[in-house]
Design an enzyme around this catalytic site. Structure first.
Site, PDB file in Angstrom:
ATOM      1  N   GLY A 123       0.820  -1.204   0.000  1.00  0.00           N
ATOM      2  CA  GLY A 123       0.000   0.000   0.000  1.00  0.00           C
ATOM      3  C   GLY A 123       0.851   1.249   0.000  1.00  0.00           C
ATOM      4  N   SER A 124       0.220   2.394  -0.232  1.00  0.00           N
ATOM      5  CA  SER A 124       0.899   3.673  -0.046  1.00  0.00           C
ATOM      6  C   SER A 124       0.753   4.094   1.412  1.00  0.00           C
ATOM      7  CB  SER A 124       0.297   4.732  -0.963  1.00  0.00           C
ATOM      8  OG  SER A 124       0.567   4.414  -2.308  1.00  0.00           O
ATOM      9  N   GLY A 125       1.426   5.184   1.763  1.00  0.00           N
ATOM     10  CA  GLY A 125       1.353   5.668   3.134  1.00  0.00           C
ATOM     11  C   GLY A 125       2.496   5.155   3.990  1.00  0.00           C
ATOM     12  N   HIS A 126       3.380   4.360   3.387  1.00  0.00           N
ATOM     13  CA  HIS A 126       4.543   3.835   4.109  1.00  0.00           C
ATOM     14  C   HIS A 126       5.828   4.491   3.631  1.00  0.00           C
ATOM     15  CE1 HIS A 126       1.759   0.903   5.495  1.00  0.00           C
ATOM     16  NE2 HIS A 126       1.583   0.377   4.290  1.00  0.00           N
TER      17      HIS A 126
ATOM     18  N   ASP B 112      -1.973  -7.839   0.090  1.00  0.00           N
ATOM     19  CA  ASP B 112      -0.811  -7.880  -0.790  1.00  0.00           C
ATOM     20  C   ASP B 112      -0.611  -9.273  -1.357  1.00  0.00           C
ATOM     21  OD1 ASP B 112      -0.312  -5.932   1.635  1.00  0.00           O
ATOM     22  OD2 ASP B 112       0.726  -5.095  -0.107  1.00  0.00           O
TER      23      ASP B 112
ATOM     24  N   HIS C 264      -0.400  -0.298   9.375  1.00  0.00           N
ATOM     25  CA  HIS C 264      -1.614   0.352   8.873  1.00  0.00           C
ATOM     26  C   HIS C 264      -2.507   0.742  10.022  1.00  0.00           C
ATOM     27  CE1 HIS C 264      -0.247  -2.857   6.226  1.00  0.00           C
ATOM     28  NE2 HIS C 264      -0.381  -1.966   5.280  1.00  0.00           N
TER      29      HIS C 264
END
Ligand SMILES: Nc1ncnc2c1ncn2[C@@H]1O[C@H](COP(=O)(O)OP(=O)(O)O)[C@@H](O)[C@H]1O
Ligand SMILES: Nc1ncnc2c1ncn2[C@@H]1O[C@H](COP(=O)(O)OP(=O)(O)O)[C@@H](O)[C@H]1O
Ligand SMILES: [Mg+2]
Ligand SMILES: [Mg+2]
Ligand SMILES: [Mg+2]
Ligand SMILES: [Mg+2]
Lengths: 218, 331, 331, 218
Positions: free
Chosen positions: B54-57, B110, B219
């Site tokens: 995911g994004s945000g990492h 994922d 998350h």
């Protein structure tokens, strides 16, 4: 003029997509309780395209439209929900094939195929606190309702309402379950006490479909 | 929401465009698949290494694309694994005769996307192997069927296989090296605050001013336990007591030590934690080979930190010491 | 207070010890003067470059000590310039026959400590020159006698003189180069949140959920104006409208562009801002020579960002491209 | 037994140091309004050492003890306050020299020397919203009070109280001023409307000294 099976399928699919888009924040909040809060947003990414582009989809057969939705979800929906819902639609498309009329048995077969797809993709069993825990009992209820010989002209609508109520109830029943799948599983014991987002979504979607169906086809 | 953002739903694409523009031509951007990839890849003589997630990492993983690291990353939205299509199309676009390596953090989303994407790309003749990263000791392997999560330890997998691949290693060799890293890497994260995904616009969870979450997922998934805040010394003890016995890391071992910021914690605090961890490890007879103090794998602006230990041998030491080029840099 | 800390008053020393331990012998630490310095300095054939400033701006400046950058940093407490003694003792300890260069951000506290420390060290025979960095356009030079503040543009001064000094430049040459950078560098910062110094334990100022502070100082000093939050596009316009006409930067100029995070803002947002700035600059005919997107000079965990432009010529381009080694790194 | 000048100096300096330590947070908060909030903490770093180590200081002359405090401040106090207060003490030490008895004129000369030091180091003029704006009028008031020929035996105590009240009032009067020095200067117009932290601190310190003096020496 009576509605064809494909008209009815259109109504169901559109209602489903609209309901998901309307409940984006609610579904995300449910997921945030013990999961990571993306569920509603992930689903919306795909179903909002279903809403906006539905008219352009190939609807020459039940299989065609289900497949198209499966493709949209595969290309738009992230998180666990993309592969799970995408596979569900792709498998149901295979089951529906090029049929343009669906009888009651066909409907159940298509729904069972979607469950098989979800299980294949996600490996979950019943009782693991996933959407299967409301979807499977709802399909069972629908099947039982549709099969009733004593039913009057409202048989379909009644069966649908029975399925929706079963899903709603079953979603509530996921509360005491320990999450064993998806991100909610990481919270272990703490997942106990709140409903599963996916299972609840199934209930909400079925209630919408049932209401719209009743309005249209009584 | 205290964020620099236009339309929240365009957050990821606009960020990716920034990475692309900042790269001075070294990285290409394919908006259709949230895809950032090396402009000089694919190449016939090098395995293509792909990460989804995911994004945000950030900087994981789109800012870790570059020579000696990832060849491509195709993240999903904030905190959502990529759609299947991203994986499928990226695998085809980066196809190389030497094959494609998927590095996947062990999260259901994922995994499912990469499994399905791999199946589809293999049908098109792409040769693919997968590395599943699962370094987070907060989640016990035996109890949950999904297994341990992949978190900041991911960096070491990428660094090792990235370096080896640059030196010409083939796909099987990369799988061997990657699995060696995975076998020897363990992490634990502690959150002091929540974080706000741009589209959600409000914090993912509530946490009191004097509380912390031990074993947080990247998350915002709740962790092992919520407790009162304690001192930095005690926090490092908590981290080491969870991580060290897990492998176990033992006296005489050499390790790479990472103190990873979760996003909202200052680099000053990370170095403070590092200093404490360094001394405690040396006191246990565990020798620090190399330090990594920075943000590697974040949860947006969450305040918190994770500690990662990687047991190193001569091969891994060599690979970690190799040069690399990524977006995220000082100079 | 959501911080990793033991005794808040030991925050800076414990952080510095962490930097020292993480350096694998490359940096020495002298606790008496909060001093971090290169283990291979002073050297007879190289000017010693020293920066003081307060703590709380990490990685500036203690984490910028290393080959090709600073030779030493002796910060004061969080947000307080160093005591005079730190400057005096550091200047003596780092004394070189080629001289000592002080890089001072133009804040009263820093200036006074460096002036007095320089006077004292010069009486002991140390040859010293000073560079005063003042890149912040939020403060107008003419109105306030203290002049413009030194903020993130400081990085470019350090990078340029650090590289030149590594190549053997003498003190006068470094002063010339440093002043060239100072003449061509301009910044503006925008804060979205406050920050909490460890000893204070509460936020420095209040700011509403929908407000931002334009022209913030790096110690939480209020800026030019407080307004409602606007979109990232509008924020970049605000920044460019303040910075570009100030020098002015003009069509045909080549620039280094820095988007600096103030501490609490994600690197993803910084890249998003960068992408917007890059496009707007190119639209004005200003060519981006090189991008810098990271945290360079923070205000603890403050959410916010600053934009810095540096006009570059061939000499500065060469110096910026030279290698360097600092604590703060990815690999 | 009457107190010597050095005893009295000890009392004044200890009281000053203790007052600063006690008011750390208050002083810092004043500085946070338009400055950066470090003022109280910076001063404390030095004056807490004065408090704890005072007994070990060389007190063979007024100059010796003032110089020692100047050194402590130079080595411990950061921010603008370190060089400013440090220089003030070092200059007053030079003015005091090796005197062991201080008459009223000596006291004023020593205080004037500290002002000169502050101006030399910081370059501020009166009216620029700094501690000078309360310190200078306070010294003027003290000088006037000490010089009154009509005064009774309480002359010193009264003069001191007059100086303290003048400082307190003068600190209030910094409110409408525009800050032109230190970090508060960066806020421009916004600095108008709140008192200067340094000027207020001078008033607080003098009030403490005056109270303790009255108690001890009536
Ligand atoms: N392996 C699985 N099989 C079936 N359903 C699952 C599985 N994992 C999660 N789910 C369902 O998906 C929902 C969460 O979806 P989403 O938030 O998109 O996934 P993620 O867990 O990756 O964040 C859960 O509420 C659950 O009903
Ligand atoms: N140049 C100066 N000359 C005299 N006094 C000053 C000067 N600058 C600041 N001050 C005084 O110092 C106080 C602030 O001290 P401090 O917070 O330590 O400094 P800084 O402004 O560096 O944060 C102000 O309230 C003011 O009274
Ligand atoms: Mg989820
Ligand atoms: Mg998710
Ligand atoms: Mg200060
Ligand atoms: Mg101050």
């Amino acid at each position: 003029m009576t509605a064809t099976s494909l008209d009815r399928l259109d109504l169901v699919l559109r209602t489903m997509a609209e309901t998901i888009v309307e409940n984006t924040v609610y579904f995300a909040e449910l997921d945030a309780v013990v999961g990571d809060g993306d569920f509603g947003y992930s689903l919306r990414s795909g179903f909002e395209v279903v809403v906006s582009d539905y008219d352009t989809f190939d609807r020459t057969s039940a299989g065609a439209v289900l497949k198209k939705i499966g493709f949209v979800l595969s290309s738009k929906v992230g998180g666990s929900s993309g592969p799970i819902w995408g596979t569900a639609f792709l498998r149901s498309a295979v089951a529906a094939g090029d049929k343009t009329e669906l009888n009651r048995e066909d409907v159940i077969e298509i729904l069972r195929a979607s469950v098989a797809g979800i299980i294949h993709r996600g490996g979950a069993a019943l009782g693991e606190k996933t959407l299967l825990d409301s979807l499977v009992p709802a399909i069972d209820a629908l099947e039982a309702g549709l099969a009733r010989q004593d039913a009057g002209p409202q048989r379909d609508a009644e069966a649908l309402q029975h399925a929706a109520d079963t899903a709603t109830k079953a979603a509530e029943d996921t509360k005491p379950m320990l999450a064993l799948r998806g991100r909610a599983a990481y919270t272990g014991e703490r997942s106990i006490g709140s409903v599963d987002a996916g299972a609840t979504a199934v209930g909400v979607i079925l209630q919408s479909i049932s209401a719209v169906w009743r309005e249209q086809y009584g | 929401m205290k964020k620099f953002v236009n339309d929240p739903r365009q957050f990821v694409p606009e960020m990716l465009e920034g990475i692309h523009l900042a790269s001075d031509g070294r990285l290409k951007y394919e908006p259709k698949y949230n895809l950032i990839y090396r402009a000089d890849m694919p190449r016939a003589d090098k395995v293509s290494i792909i990460q989804g997630s995911g994004s945000g990492h950030e900087p994981a993983h789109t800012m870790m694309v570059g020579k000696g690291m990832l060849d491509a990353a195709c993240p999903g939205d904030v905190f959502a694994g990529p759609p299947v299509d991203f994986v499928y199309e990226t695998s085809k676009l980066l196809n190389s005769p030497k094959g494609v390596l998927h590095i996947v953090n062990n999260y259901t989303g994922d995994r499912l996307a990469f499994e399905q994407g791999r199946e589809m790309a293999e049908m098109d003749g792409v040769r693919i192997e997968t590395l599943l990263v699962n370094d987070d000791v907060a989640v016990k392997d035996s109890t949950w069927t999904v297994g341990r999560r992949g978190v900041a330890g991911n960096f070491f997998v990428i660094k090792a296989v990235g370096a080896a691949s640059e030196n010409g290693a083939d796909l099987d060799e990369l799988v061997r090296i990657g699995n060696k890293v995975i076998a020897g890497v363990r992490s634990l994260g502690i959150a002091l605050s929540s974080c706000t995904p741009p589209v959600k616009g409000s914090p993912l969870f509530e946490i009191a001013d004097d509380e912390m979450e031990i074993g947080i997922g990247i998350h915002g998934e709740p962790g092992r336990q919520r407790t009162k805040m304690v001192s930095a010394n005690e926090i490092v003890d908590l981290m080491l007591d969870a991580v060290v016995p897990d492998l176990p890391f033992e006296s005489g071992d050499e390790v790479a030590v990472m103190i990873n910021g979760l996003g909202g914690t200052t680099i000053g605090e990370l170095y403070l934690l590092y200093g404490i961890a360094h001394k405690k490890l040396e006191a246990k007879g565990i020798k620090v080979f190399r330090s990594y103090v920075n943000e590697y794998c974040t949860s947006l602006e969450m305040a918190g930190a994770s500690l990662t230990l990687l047991k190193v041998d001569d091969e891994l030491k060599h690979l970690l010491n190799e040069p690399a080029e990524v977006s995220i840099r000082v100079f």
